[in-house]
Design an enzyme around this catalytic site. Structure first.
Site, PDB file in Angstrom:
ATOM      1  N   GLU A   1      -5.618  -8.445  -0.579  1.00  0.00           N
ATOM      2  CA  GLU A   1      -6.357  -8.051   0.628  1.00  0.00           C
ATOM      3  C   GLU A   1      -7.791  -7.754   0.243  1.00  0.00           C
ATOM      4  OE1 GLU A   1      -5.041  -5.246   3.566  1.00  0.00           O
ATOM      5  OE2 GLU A   1      -2.913  -5.590   3.093  1.00  0.00           O
TER       6      GLU A   1
ATOM      7  N   GLU B   1       0.817  -1.231   0.000  1.00  0.00           N
ATOM      8  CA  GLU B   1       0.000   0.000   0.000  1.00  0.00           C
ATOM      9  C   GLU B   1       0.843   1.270   0.000  1.00  0.00           C
ATOM     10  OE1 GLU B   1      -2.935  -0.195   3.106  1.00  0.00           O
ATOM     11  OE2 GLU B   1      -3.930  -1.932   2.230  1.00  0.00           O
TER      12      GLU B   1
END
Length: 504
Positions: free
Chosen positions: A291, A172
């Site tokens: 995710e 991320e």
């Protein structure tokens, strides 16, 4: 109310990659400590691994597990978690403001992953660290002997290399919350050079480059385009992350969120294919949706807790207790992944134990299955094969965000190994059952082997350590005719219908 799904075994999307049914273990809350690792537990083995949790994980047949993060990895040094346990340092984990004792690290995870028959999806720190740390980690894990890091591993009692195949280049990195947050150019150049060094150590590995961390990121999908300009030639997959929640208490809107998932996937595919065309590349970039899950029930309380003092190890964080409506959305999300099996090759439900997870492990107590465990288990066990293009005709309802949404979400998977056709279906109608006619245009699958259905008294019903009241049961509400099979889908239900040949 009636709906139809037309199935033709020649209308193939792709062979489903087994890694579509992966999961995620992060050093966060009670996922590791008192989750998968609790030496004092009555079921703990000689390594401190909870055998009751291992049994529940094995029943899911999870093929790949991402580790060790997640936000945790962006300030983590993997060297803290190797070597004699008594010599390992206690660190402050900046991501979750928690003390990390490092009593469970890389080699412990590799031992545990073998117990659950899963391959690792290892993530390297590109937040506070970079090229040197990552290539050293590959050398430690994948070279047999004769170098500093491989020989160090052998002194730690691990003679044979771990041979980790797939690696994530950070986590991320477009998120301002991330330790070491980077611009697209900063990340793209670092990921390319790190990946290049890692593949010089072991040319056989696969690499996952960071995509946008949320569908709603203001930089999406420009982040994908700009970073892929640097990483397209070195990476094999681009990551996707997203979480979902019923923030407004509107179940009908909530159960339509898989429509957003498919739009997300299609946009990422388009960004990848744009860069492919621009580079005149012959390679097609695949997707690693590493995710995904539902996360909203306790999010605000967790933020308040983490904004205060430093938290002790194994402080409960992100412990969602999932409802029946959550299980319905997880089922719909799994169907969307199968519908995009041509490009989504790896996916990880986040996480596996205690933290936004299908399994809850009470500290010192029992482990039990949440509502979302069951649709995931169904698809993991019976969704392996060839995904078939679904032609679904269903009544619809009007969504404020997505317009007309079909009540029935469905797909079929052909298993040549088991010689059966499996139909997964969610009935989003909250008031009425729907008769789903499975019309078979080819193949001789006209015997119902099993119809598993999951319903609840109310949409907000949950399981608990006192009892798993929401779980699939066998249904006999089906009938055959010359064109196929008709099955009854109860209102607000998850369904798995396994069809076999009438010759059996």
């Amino acid at each position: 109310m009636n709906a139809t799904i037309i199935i033709d075994k020649d209308f193939q999307i792709a062979r489903v990659d087994d890694r579509l049914f992966g999961s995620f273990v992060e050093h966060l809350g009670r996922c590791v400590y008192t989750g998968i690792f609790e030496p004092e537990h009555e079921t703990a083995d000689e390594n401190g691994f909870r055998s009751d949790v291992i049994d529940l994980v094995n029943a899911l047949r999870v093929p790949i597990i991402r580790y060790p993060g997640g936000n945790f990895v962006s300030a983590y040094n993997w060297e803290d978690g190797i070597g004699p346990v008594e010599e390992r340092p206690t660190r402050l984990d900046l991501a979750w403001r928690t003390l990390e004792p490092n009593t469970f690290g890389l080699n412990e995870f590799m031992k545990w992953s073998k117990r659950v028959h899963a391959d690792p999806l290892m993530t390297v720190n590109l937040g506070t660290l970079g090229i040197d740390n990552a290539r050293n980690m590959v050398e430690y894990c994948n070279l047999e002997k004769g170098t500093y890091w491989s020989d160090l591993r052998r002194t730690h009692g691990i003679e044979k290399p771990h041979n980790i195949r797939t690696w994530c280049l950070g986590n991320e990195m477009d998120g301002p919350w991330q330790i070491g947050h980077k611009t697209p150019m900063e990340y793209g150049r670092l990921a390319r050079e790190t990946g290049k060094a890692m593949k010089l150590v072991d040319p056989s590995i696969e690499l996952v480059t960071c995509g946008s961390s949320k569908y709603i990121m203001p930089t999406f999908p420009q982040w994908e385009v700009e970073t892929l300009e640097h990483t397209y030639d070195i990476a094999d997959y681009i990551s996707m992350h997203n979480y979902y929640g019923n923030w407004d208490g509107n179940t009908s809107e909530y159960l339509a969120l898989n429509v957003e998932v498919e739009d997300f996937i299609h946009t990422v595919k388009a960004a990848c294919d744009y860069v492919k065309a621009k580079k005149r590349s012959s390679k097609t970039m695949m997707i690693c949706f590493d995710e995904w899950n539902i996360w909203f029930h306790n999010k605000q309380e967790d933020k308040k807790l983490m904004s205060q003092e430093i938290l002790p190890t194994a402080t409960p964080l992100l412990e969602e207790y999932y409802t029946h409506e959550d299980a319905l959305l997880v089922g719909a999300l799994l169907i969307s992944l199968l519908k995009n099996a041509d490009r989504v090759k790896i996916a990880c439900i986040a996480q596996l134990v205690n933290v936004i997870a299908p399994i809850i492990a009470e500290k010192g107590g029992k482990a039990w299955r949440q509502t979302i465990y069951f649709p995931f288990q169904h698809v993991s066990l019976y969704g392996r094969g060839i995904a078939l293009e679904p032609m679904v005709s269903s009544p619809t309802y009007e969504s404020d965000r997505f317009g007309p949404v079909p009540y029935v979400e469905s797909i079929a998977v052909l298993s040549e190994e088991r010689k059966e056709l499996v139909v997964f279906a969610v009935n989003r109608n909250l008031e009425e059952p729907i008769d789903l006619h499975v019309e078979l245009r080819s193949g001789n699958f006209r015997t119902v082997i099993d119809h598993q259905v999951m319903t609840a008294n109310t949409l907000k019903d949950t399981n608990s350590c006192e009892g798993e009241i929401i779980r699939p049961v066998h249904s006999k509400k089906h009938a055959a005719d010359e064109r196929g099979i008709t099955v009854s889908l109860p209102k607000a239900s998850w369904n798995m219908i396994r069809l076999g040949s009438c010759k059996q």
